[in-house]
Design an enzyme around this catalytic site. Structure first.
Site, PDB file in Angstrom:
ATOM      1  N   GLY A 165       0.911  -1.251   0.114  1.00 25.85           N
ATOM      2  CA  GLY A 165       0.187  -0.138   0.054  1.00 25.85           C
ATOM      3  C   GLY A 165       0.955   1.260   0.064  1.00 25.85           C
ATOM      4  O   GLY A 165       0.431   2.368   0.042  1.00 25.85           O
ATOM      5  N   LYS A 201      -5.887   5.191 -14.055  1.00 24.48           N
ATOM      6  CA  LYS A 201      -7.342   5.623 -14.027  1.00 24.48           C
ATOM      7  C   LYS A 201      -7.626   5.211 -12.579  1.00 24.48           C
ATOM      8  O   LYS A 201      -7.376   4.059 -12.031  1.00 24.48           O
ATOM      9  CB  LYS A 201      -8.473   5.397 -14.885  1.00 24.48           C
ATOM     10  CG  LYS A 201      -9.813   6.006 -14.509  1.00 24.48           C
ATOM     11  CD  LYS A 201     -10.573   5.970 -16.043  1.00 24.48           C
ATOM     12  CE  LYS A 201     -11.576   7.009 -15.619  1.00 24.48           C
ATOM     13  NZ  LYS A 201     -11.375   8.216 -15.127  1.00 24.48           N
ATOM     14  N   GLU A 275      -4.323 -10.003  -8.771  1.00 25.43           N
ATOM     15  CA  GLU A 275      -5.172  -9.055  -8.262  1.00 25.43           C
ATOM     16  C   GLU A 275      -5.682  -8.144  -9.339  1.00 25.43           C
ATOM     17  O   GLU A 275      -5.149  -7.926 -10.322  1.00 25.43           O
ATOM     18  CB  GLU A 275      -4.458  -8.184  -7.008  1.00 25.43           C
ATOM     19  CG  GLU A 275      -3.831  -9.097  -6.239  1.00 25.43           C
ATOM     20  CD  GLU A 275      -3.401  -8.327  -4.906  1.00 25.43           C
ATOM     21  OE1 GLU A 275      -3.265  -8.533  -3.780  1.00 25.43           O
ATOM     22  OE2 GLU A 275      -2.734  -6.928  -5.031  1.00 25.43           O
ATOM     23  N   ARG A 291       3.825 -15.516  -4.574  1.00 20.30           N
ATOM     24  CA  ARG A 291       3.971 -15.982  -3.174  1.00 20.30           C
ATOM     25  C   ARG A 291       2.655 -16.502  -2.814  1.00 20.30           C
ATOM     26  O   ARG A 291       1.582 -16.278  -3.166  1.00 20.30           O
ATOM     27  CB  ARG A 291       4.762 -15.008  -2.267  1.00 20.30           C
ATOM     28  CG  ARG A 291       3.641 -13.645  -2.084  1.00 20.30           C
ATOM     29  CD  ARG A 291       4.183 -12.649  -0.872  1.00 20.30           C
ATOM     30  NE  ARG A 291       3.587 -11.584  -1.131  1.00 20.30           N
ATOM     31  CZ  ARG A 291       2.397 -11.110  -1.070  1.00 20.30           C
ATOM     32  NH1 ARG A 291       1.545 -11.971  -0.328  1.00 20.30           N
ATOM     33  NH2 ARG A 291       2.273  -9.815  -1.182  1.00 20.30           N
TER      34      ARG A 291
HETATM   35  P1  ADP Z   1       0.459  -2.948  -3.362  1.00 17.85           P
HETATM   36  O1  ADP Z   1       1.409  -3.353  -4.075  1.00 17.85           O
HETATM   37  O2  ADP Z   1       0.784  -1.750  -2.542  1.00 17.85           O
HETATM   38  O3  ADP Z   1      -0.532  -3.769  -2.359  1.00 17.85           O
HETATM   39  P2  ADP Z   1      -1.920  -2.501  -5.408  1.00 17.85           P
HETATM   40  O4  ADP Z   1      -1.430  -2.276  -6.777  1.00 17.85           O
HETATM   41  O5  ADP Z   1      -2.062  -4.209  -5.241  1.00 17.85           O
HETATM   42  O6  ADP Z   1      -0.555  -2.048  -4.317  1.00 17.85           O
HETATM   43  O7  ADP Z   1      -2.914  -1.607  -5.078  1.00 17.85           O
HETATM   44  C1  ADP Z   1      -3.399  -2.068  -3.542  1.00 17.85           C
HETATM   45  C2  ADP Z   1      -4.740  -1.300  -3.488  1.00 17.85           C
HETATM   46  O8  ADP Z   1      -4.830  -0.020  -3.740  1.00 17.85           O
HETATM   47  C3  ADP Z   1      -5.854  -1.982  -4.086  1.00 17.85           C
HETATM   48  O9  ADP Z   1      -6.497  -3.033  -3.618  1.00 17.85           O
HETATM   49  C4  ADP Z   1      -6.957  -0.816  -4.264  1.00 17.85           C
HETATM   50  O10 ADP Z   1      -7.841  -0.674  -3.122  1.00 17.85           O
HETATM   51  C5  ADP Z   1      -5.970   0.377  -4.262  1.00 17.85           C
HETATM   52  N1  ADP Z   1      -5.770   0.745  -5.866  1.00 17.85           N
HETATM   53  C6  ADP Z   1      -4.650   0.119  -6.573  1.00 17.85           C
HETATM   54  N2  ADP Z   1      -5.020   0.699  -7.804  1.00 17.85           N
HETATM   55  C7  ADP Z   1      -6.124   1.519  -7.823  1.00 17.85           C
HETATM   56  C8  ADP Z   1      -6.689   2.145  -9.041  1.00 17.85           C
HETATM   57  N3  ADP Z   1      -6.382   2.216 -10.105  1.00 17.85           N
HETATM   58  N4  ADP Z   1      -8.016   2.673  -8.624  1.00 17.85           N
HETATM   59  C9  ADP Z   1      -8.488   2.647  -7.455  1.00 17.85           C
HETATM   60  N5  ADP Z   1      -7.794   2.048  -6.248  1.00 17.85           N
HETATM   61  C10 ADP Z   1      -6.783   1.496  -6.596  1.00 17.85           C
END
Ligand code: ADP
Length: 449
Positions: A165, A201, A275, A291
């Site tokens: 996050g 987006k 994801e 993982r």
């Molecule tokens: P990390 O590797 O830090 O976990 P992620 O890319 O998996 O990052 O994203 C984590 C969370 O951030 C997602 O589950 C979602 O809640 C939010 N998020 C990521 N990308 C988007 C997006 N394009 N629009 C809205 N929320 C997003």
């Protein structure tokens, strides 16, 4: 099959791997820092080796010390758990070079998926639907503004090396762009040593849906449906379930096949999670984790399989013990992540556990390394337990969760248990009607947090 597995991790996940190994007749080696000398994984493993002082860079992230521990104890494979070195390409490579099996994918797959831009390009080429946004990295504020204008605001600026996050900033309009862009870059640099960012987006009402995949490394792969992890705080999951309350069997079969085919085509080996954000019936890829996930037990519950056992099997070259057709969903499972943190401020509060009682009974699983008198060290993650329940359907699982939560006793430290008591009183949780933004809005409204 391996004779002895070293677990390069701590806490509940180390216990999880020791348990799977023991059931398979494989000996286990725990490694630990000086701060964890009294930890449960040290007691439970067949052997234990101290690998360094409390700070993780000198112990749980110390590749040389871990490899030495494997060589001294004669371990033929290493399971990395999640976090720490689980997605570290250099670690996987070092093990390959030392003739020790890494229970996970190849160093090359870790590299490709560890960089979010490369991961997205790869997935796009493999026919996986992605969130619209920049084509690769964005190097200047001017370019970022152009992407914002083309994609339409709001947009999210993400560090390509980001995780947990961190390294993500939202720009609601062009006015926010410069600050968001520079912050995401500096967070990427500070936390991950890489300031490259890309833009997507920003979806306003998505759910977080992730697909569990498993590759045999020989061109075969299966999927184990989805987990819905939409209840998040600061992009971190707190409540996860399977199957997803809003996913139809047709949607599951279709996206599951896309994901399984994608990993089969790259000859992926081991467990992986693809994801997605899911909005208005469409899936948008965001990242792949190479993982085992924290929330894997909900998938294990509904399919009746042991994912760690399968990881060990495929790493040993035995292939999976099931085929896609063998996998049938049975009921509904929910996991809560319980942290040693205050509520509603979520400030970490390590301390000594004066009393611990785990809930039990039908359909209840408690994955935790706690015990009476355990002193939680301040150096690591604040996750202290995962409560997983399984019922015939979602309603039964929720009732069971409420019952199990009532039996749980963790005294001596503050925990996030009160959050879950509150959530279980919310109608939206019972109807399953929430997006990734629900929890933050609820916390702000109900608790001013
Ligand atoms: P990390 O590797 O830090 O976990 P992620 O890319 O998996 O990052 O994203 C984590 C969370 O951030 C997602 O589950 C979602 O809640 C939010 N998020 C990521 N990308 C988007 C997006 N394009 N629009 C809205 N929320 C997003």
């Amino acid at each position: 099959m391996f004779q002895k597995i070293l677990i390069a991790n701590r806490g509940e996940i180390a216990l999880r791997v020791i348990r799977a190994a023991r059931e398979m007749g494989i000996a286990s080696v725990a490694v630990h820092s000086t701060a964890d000398a009294d930890a449960m994984h040290v007691r439970m493993a067949d052997e234990a080796v101290c690998i360094g002082p409390a700070p993780s860079p000198q112990s749980y992230l110390n590749i040389a010390a871990i490899i030495s521990a494997a060589e001294i104890t004669g371990a033929d494979a290493i399971h990395p758990g999640y976090g720490f070195l689980s997605e570290n390409e250099a670690f996987a490579q070092a093990l390959e070079d030392h003739g020790i099996t890494f229970i996970g994918p190849t160093a090359e797959h870790i590299r490709v998926m560890g960089d979010k831009i490369t991961a997205k390009d790869t997935m796009k080429d493999l026919g996986v639907p992605c969130v619209p946004g920049s084509d690769g990295g964005v190097a200047s504020v001017e370019d970022a503004l152009q992407v914002g204008q083309d994609a339409g605001y709001p947009v999210i600026i993400k560090a390509t090396a980001g995780g947990g996050g961190r390294g993500m900033k939202v720009a609601k309009s062009a006015v926010d762009m410069e600050t968001a862009f520079r912050t995401a870059r500096s967070e990427g640099k500070a936390n991950f040593g890489n300031d490259e960012v890309y833009i997507e987006k920003y979806l306003q009402t998505p759910r977080h849906i992730e697909i569990q995949v498993f590759g045999d490394g020989k061109g075969g792969a299966v999927h184990l449906g989805e987990r819905d992890c939409s209840l998040q705080r600061r992009h971190q999951k707190v409540f996860e379930e399977a199957p997803g309350p809003c996913i139809t069997p047709e949607e599951r079969a279709a996206i599951g096949k896309v994901c399984a085919d994608a990993v089969a085509r790259i000859n992926y080996i081991g467990a992986g999670t693809i994801e997605f954000l899911y909005e208005n019936g469409e899936f948008y890829f965001i990242e792949m984790n190479t993982r085992l996930q924290v929330e894997h037990p909900v998938t294990e519950a509904i399919f009746g399989v042991d994912l760690v056992r399968e990881q060990i099997r495929v790493a040993a070259g035995l292939g999976l013990s099931f085929t896609q057709d063998d996998l049938k969903i049975n009921g509904h499972a929910i996991e809560l992540r319980i942290n040693a943190e205050t509520f509603p401020a979520f400030a970490p509060r390590p301390g000594t556990i004066t009393q611990y009682h785990a809930p039990g009974g039908l359909g209840v699983r408690m994955d935790s390394a706690l015990y009476d008198g355990y002193r939680i060290p301040p150096h690591y993650d604040s996750l202290i337990a995962k409560l997983i329940v399984h019922g015939r359907d979602r309603t039964e699982a929720l009732a069971r969760l409420n019952r199990a939560l009532g039996e749980l006793i963790v005294d001596g430290v503050e925990t996030t248990v009160p959050l879950f008591h509150h959530l279980l009183a919310e109608a939206d949780i019972h109807t399953g009607d929430y997006t990734i933004h629900w929890l933050e809005k609820w916390l702000e409204r109900e608790h001013g947090a």
